[in-house]
Every structure is written in structure tokens, then in C-alpha cells.
Design an enzyme around this catalytic site. Structure first.
Site, PDB file in Angstrom:
ATOM      1  N   PRO A 236     -16.198  10.529  -6.678  1.00 45.77           N
ATOM      2  CA  PRO A 236     -17.167  10.477  -7.781  1.00 45.77           C
ATOM      3  C   PRO A 236     -17.282   9.064  -8.347  1.00 45.77           C
ATOM      4  O   PRO A 236     -16.408   8.213  -8.144  1.00 45.77           O
ATOM      5  CB  PRO A 236     -16.578  11.449  -8.818  1.00 45.77           C
ATOM      6  N   GLU A 460     -22.583  27.856 -34.177  1.00 48.51           N
ATOM      7  CA  GLU A 460     -21.307  27.277 -33.759  1.00 48.51           C
ATOM      8  C   GLU A 460     -20.146  28.209 -34.080  1.00 48.51           C
ATOM      9  O   GLU A 460     -19.168  28.289 -33.321  1.00 48.51           O
ATOM     10  CB  GLU A 460     -21.099  25.916 -34.438  1.00 48.51           C
TER      11      GLU A 460
END
Length: 657
Positions: A236, A460
Site C-alpha cells: 500500500p 451519534e
């Protein structure tokens, strides 16, 4: 100033000569010849009447008519004394006596008639002579100058277009086919060594072995073995592939050629292949040597994938030449090629075969132990760090971070500490840096209505409540309704680093992700656009379960994932329309089941959900301790092993049209 500039140059290096000074000198020389070839002292100008008076008095020794336009008057010695005119010197590049006076004549016929009449009347002689005079240097200058200007402009444009290609002063167009690789050898000071590469033990060991191949080849060839021709670093972005190559350049005692895959690309046909030939020619001349090609996917993509027109493809020609140089007729085994890419799936199969890139070295994301070593490396440049800073704690907070991410965390922590006026970088600065990188910058001045703020708080709180009630959901760290980046609220978790994931774990994570929208439905009986990122995440997870990992009973143990990347260029799906409908239906069923599951959990604990949302509206930021006071300890709480990351998992996107 010149002496001061020369002092700034590296010792032993002289300032380069600029060819523009040579061109300027030649042009100035021609101009000098043009304007000064006629003489440094020009004769005095007189009128025709003055000349006629001198002629009547017998003071004219001779008269030279130049090009039927100008008359140069030469006086006798007595006349020069009488006129108080000293003897003039001949001009530059002129030989002989210089004229005393000169004037321009109009009509030549009338001028001759006037001179003849004066000669008859006064019994004098003008000794008139006709001459043709040509300015050789001037004519040459005006003939050559246009060509010089055109050639100069052409060279200037070509040098700009080629971007200063190597192989000559400034990289003229004639050197465009030369390699642009930078050479690092024993005379070059490369400060990076393997000691500076923290973690990556497996990859570092293989790369060190390649360096040892070139230092002690007899050790490996004594039993008939052959030195590998190439090594491909795959991983990556930000994991340290280029850093490993820099360490090889610093450790190897052999010439090291470094360049990027895009350095072969040029607007002219055949330049890429020519640069490949020149690169390997230089490497073979200095063998044993190493060639490092960064981002090789720029020229190494599979041939025939993007060329639908069937016309000549310059990139394919470059790749063909690279294949031939790496393993073809006349290949030199003392040249090792190291390449780096994060798109190994798109590389051509001929490039990946044994004999070209014999080894593929995978550079993965660092684990907790390697992250600790990387932190130790990047903390050294910081001037002052809090003595109580626990590096192991930082490593626990950043799993999944690459080496470049960790370097960014250290730099951002130093900036945050400086912004706050601190004398040393502390633990909280690093935590704020992680939040800054993962979630974005806080925007406390964003205007939000009370209704929107309440909806965000319950959204949330819904994420936090559902994740607390599920066994395989990631443990919560904190929840905030302060806008950060593009999100209006966020919840941070510490997910476990798993090598394999089971279906129940994925389903619990999807249920926790849908907790935000479920909370809006339970409390307000309405939903909003704030769950965009949540829906995007669960859709990808559900699709992966069905089409990639084979975790769906109705679709079965099938995968439509192609690791070679060939399916990226196909215009047809690898399954029928009937299967496509089944896949879409199963993806929808998985998501809706987890959404309903989240609704049931929140309906059961609605009072605690409201209590948590009220605290969130009051404090704006709550932590794990606040949830423990409301819900108590999790019954299936696992002992954390420390290899977890504080990451932004759920957020509320701003409303979009």
C-alpha cells in the site's frame, strides 16, 4: 558578489559555463564590426558650397565619390595646415589615408557638371574618382542573423519541452533519448541506511540479501546458483517501498541508478525505448549495479488493455524494450532491477514472470511492534518531547497507519504543540494529531440550528449505544458532535486488527453503523441525509459478503472477485441477470435486517439513549467512561491486547443537494 556565490558552491565543483554567453558574445562581435569597421574617427561634415570654395582655391587633392551618394574630400598638405586640421588616422581595419571632409551629394549629373565648370573656370583639378563600397560584415550579419535567431528560439523551446533531459548541458533536444536516471555511487553521500528503516523486517531482510548478492557473488554462485535479476516491492502507499530503495542506495557499494516510471514517458515516438536502452547500457558499463524504478506501473501495465484503436502505443514499446533488457539476448546478469508499485494487479504477466522479477517482496502495513519502532525513528527529529510520553501507547492508538501516516502524526503533533505555545510535545498533542488526521480539522464556528444539533446528538448516541450492546462491535473511545472536516459529528472506535473476519463480526459492525439512522427513526420517527457515509460503508460490506467472500447462503460459495484485475476492463458482468437480481436482493436483505436489529436494540434502551444524547448536547464530547456510568460494563468486554486503532468509523455528512 561573485566571490560570495562561488563560496556557496560545493567544494571541488566549478560553476557551469552557460552557452548563452557564447551566443551573446558572437552577436556583440558582429555588432562591433558593423558599427566600428568604418573607423574610430569619422571625417568632418561640410556643405557642397564649402567644398566648391575649397576646390576653387585649389585645396582639394582628390575627390572620391562612394556609391554615387557620398563624396570624400582629401585636402592638400598646405590646405590642411591652413584649415588647422590635423592629419586624420585611418579607421579600424582601414588601410591608407583618411578623408578630411565628407558630404552627401544629390543628383550625380548636376554635381559632375558643377565640378567640371569650377575646374574650367579656375584651372584646377578635383581628381574625381568613383568607387563602389560594400559593407561585408554588415551584409553578412543581416544574412546570418535571422538564421541564428530562429535556431536559438528552436533550441530554447526544445530545452523547455524536454524539461532538461540529461546527457548534456541543459539537456538539448539531441539528448532527449538519453536516460534520466540519477546515479548514486561511492562518491555520493546517501544518508539513509537500513538502520533508518524501522519495522519491515521480512522485506528488509530480502532487500539486504540482494545487496549481499552484489557484494559477495561467489558465496551464492559457488553451488551453481544464479543471482536474481529483479525484485518487485509491492504494498500500500506510504509503507516504505521507496525508503527501502534509498537504504539500498546507501548500503550498496555498487552504482545505483534511480528513476521513476514516468521518466520514460515523452511526447516523441521512440523516446521511451531509447531511454530504456541507454539506462541498461550505463548500468552494464558500471556493473555490478542496481537499477531502481519507482512506480513501475506507469510503463508496466498489461499490454492491449487500453489500446482499443489498435494504433501504435508508445508505452507498450517502452515495456517491450524493458522486457528485452531484463531477460533477452545479451542480458547481463550483474545488473539487478528493483521496482516498486502499489498496483501489482495491473502489471503485465511477462514482466512478473521468473527470470525478470524473480522475487516479489510484499511491504505490508506495520503491526504494533513495528509501529513502535517507526515512532522511535520519527520522534528523534522533534526537538523536545515529554519525558512521560508512552511510545507503546501511541503504537496502540495507530494500528492500520502506514509509516508515512506515523510520520505525519509526529509532525502534526509538533505543530499542534507549537500552536498551543507548549515547550514540549505531549501525549494529548499526539491524540489531537490522530483526530486531526483521521477526522479532519474541528469547525466549532460552523452554524448549526438547535434542531440539527439535536438530530446529530441522537445520531451519534445511536452509534454509541448499539456498538456498546453488541459483542463483536468495536469498543467505543469517544463521541463528538463538534463538526470536523466534512462530518457534522463523529464516533471513534478501537477495532481489533483481525486477519480473518467471521460473518457475525461483519454483521455486528454493520448493525452498529446503522445505529445512527435507527436512532433518528426511533426518536423522531423521521430519517435524514446525514447517514450517507454509513449507508456507503454498509453497502460495500454487504456486497463484499455476497460477491467476494461467499458468506451468503443463497448465492453460495462463489466469488466474483478477480485478483488479477482483468475484470476491470470487461464490459460484461461475470454472472447472469438472474444472479444479478439475487445478489441485489440479498444485499438489501442483509442491510435491512441489521437496520431492524438496530431499531429493536434502541427501542429497548430508549431511555438510556436519550440520557446519552442529553449529555452529548451538554458536553459536545463524551468518552467511554460516560457510557459506563449509563450502561454499566459490557458483559462481553474483552481484554484489549493493545493492537487497536482510534479511527473515525461513523460520521454524519453535510446535507447535499
Amino acid at each position: 558578489m561573485a566571490k560570495q556565490q562561488n563560496k556557496n558552491l560545493p567544494e571541488g565543483k566549478k560553476p557551469k559555463f552557460n552557452t548563452y554567453w557564447l551566443f551573446a558574445g558572437i552577436i556583440l562581435f558582429f555588432i562591433f564590426i558593423q558599427f566600428f569597421s568604418s573607423g574610430f574617427s569619422e571625417p568632418a561634415k561640410i556643405t557642397p558650397d564649402k567644398f566648391e570654395q575649397l576646390l576653387r582655391n585649389g585645396d582639394v587633392k582628390k575627390l572620391i565619390v562612394i556609391n554615387n551618394k557620398r563624396a570624400d574630400v582629401y585636402l592638400t598638405a598646405e590646405a590642411q595646415k591652413a584649415e588647422n586640421k590635423p592629419q586624420t588616422n585611418p579607421g579600424f581595419m582601414n588601410v591608407g589615408e583618411a578623408p578630411s571632409y565628407s558630404f552627401m551629394i544629390g543628383s550625380l549629373e548636376k554635381f559632375q557638371e558643377s565640378v567640371d565648370e569650377i575646374e574650367r573656370e579656375n584651372n584646377v583639378s578635383a581628381n574625381m574618382i568613383f568607387e563602389e563600397e560594400s559593407n561585408v560584415w554588415g551584409e553578412f550579419l543581416w544574412t546570418v542573423l535571422p538564421f541564428v535567431v530562429i535556431i536559438g528560439v528552436w533550441i530554447f523551446i526544445m530545452r523547455r519541452m524536454t524539461g532538461g533531459a540529461s546527457g548534456g548541458p541543459g539537456g538539448q533536444i539531441f539528448n532527449i533519448g538519453k536516460s534520466k536516471a540519477k546515479l548514486f555511487d561511492q562518491n555520493t553521500d546517501v544518508k539513509v541506511s537500513f538502520k533508518d528503516v524501522a519495522g519491515l523486517e521480512g522485506a528488509k531482510e530480502e532487500v539486504q540479501e540482494i545487496v549481499d548478492f552484489l557484494k559477495n557473488p561467489e558465496k551464492y554462485t559457488a553451488l551453481g546458483g544464479k543471482i536474481p535479476k529483479g525484485a518487485l516491492l509491492v504494498g500500500p502507499p506510504g509503507t516504505g517501498k521507496t525508503l527501502l530503495a534509498k537504504a539500498v542506495a546507501g548500503e550498496a557499494k555498487v552504482p545505483f541508478f534511480s528513476l521513476s516510471g514516468s521518466d520514460f514517458v515523452e511526447m516523441f515516438v521512440g523516446v521511451g525505448a531509447s531511454r530504456v536502452r541507454d539506462l541498461f547500457k550505463q548500468a552494464k558499463e558500471k556493473s555490478p549495479s542496481i537499477i531502481f524504478i519507482d512506480e513501475i506501473d506507469a510503463i508496466g501495465r498489461a499490454r492491449g488493455k487500453n489500446n482499443f484503436s489498435g494504433s501504435n502505443d508508445e508505452r507498450e514499446n517502452t515495456l517491450n524494450q524493458l522486457l528485452t533488457e531484463m531477460d533477452g539476448f545479451g542480458t547481463n546478469t550483474n545488473v539487478i532491477v528493483i521496482a516498486a508499485t502499489n498496483r501489482a494487479d495491473v502489471l503485465d504477466k511477462a514482466l512478473m514472470r521468473a527470470g525478470r522479477f524473480d522475487r516479489q517482496i510484499y511491504v505490508d502495513l506495520p503491526d504494533i511492534r513495528e509501529r513502535k519502532e517507526i515512532f522511535e525513528v520519527h520522534l528523534k527529529p522533534l526537538k523536545k518531547v515529554d519525558n512521560e510520553l508512552d511510545i507503546e501507547f501511541l503504537a496502540k492508538q495507530t494500528p492500520g497507519f502506514s509509516g508515512a501516516d506515523i510520520a505525519n502524526v509526529c509532525n502534526e503533533a509538533a505543530l499542534i504543540a507549537a500552536r498551543k505555545g507548549k515547550k514540549a510535545v505531549g501525549k494529548q498533542d499526539f491524540l489531537d494529531a490522530v483526530d486531526r488526521i483521521v477526522g479532519g480539522l474541528e469547525k466549532k464556528n460552523k452554524i448549526i440550528t438547535p434542531e440539527e444539533k439535536k438530530a446529530i446528538a441522537f445520531h451519534e448516541a445511536g452509534h454509541a449505544t448499539v456498538s456498546w450492546m453488541l459483542e463483536h462491535a468495536a469498543p467505543l473511545v469517544k463521541v463528538t458532535i463538534v463538526p470536523r472536516g466534512r462530518s457534522l459529528g463523529a464516533a471513534w472506535y478501537l477495532p481489533e486488527e483481525r486477519l480473518i473476519v467471521r460473518p457475525e463480526q461483519m454483521l455486528d459492525e454493520m448493525c452498529a453503523t446503522m445505529g445512527g439512522r435507527a436512532a433518528e427513526k426511533v426518536v423522531f420517527n423521521k430519517i435524514s441525509t446525514g447517514a450517507l457515509s454509513d449507508l456507503e460503508k454498509v453497502t460495500k460490506q454487504a456486497r463484499a459478503m455476497v460477491t467476494i467472500y461467499g458468506l451468503n447462503d443463497k448465492v453460495g460459495n462463489l466469488t466474483y472477485y478477480d485478483s488479477s484485475g482483468q475484470s476491470d476492463y470487461n464490459f460484461t458482468k461475470p454472472y447472469s441477470e438472474k444472479t444479478s437480481e439475487l445478489i441485489d436482493k440479498e444485499i438489501s436483505n442483509i442491510i435491512e435486517e441489521q437496520y431492524q436489529r438496530a431499531i429493536d436494540l434502541l427501542t429497548e434502551h430508549k431511555d438510556k439513549l436519550s440520557q446519552l444524547a442529553d449529555i452529548l448536547l451538554e458536553k459536545e464530547v463524551i468518552f467511554k467512561d460516560d457510557l459506563q456510568k449509563i450502561f454499566g460494563d459490557r458483559p462481553f468486554e474483552k481484554k484489549e491486547e493493545g493492537n487497536q486503532k482510534e479511527t473515525l468509523v461513523n460520521d454524519i455528512e453535510e446535507n447535499k443537494e
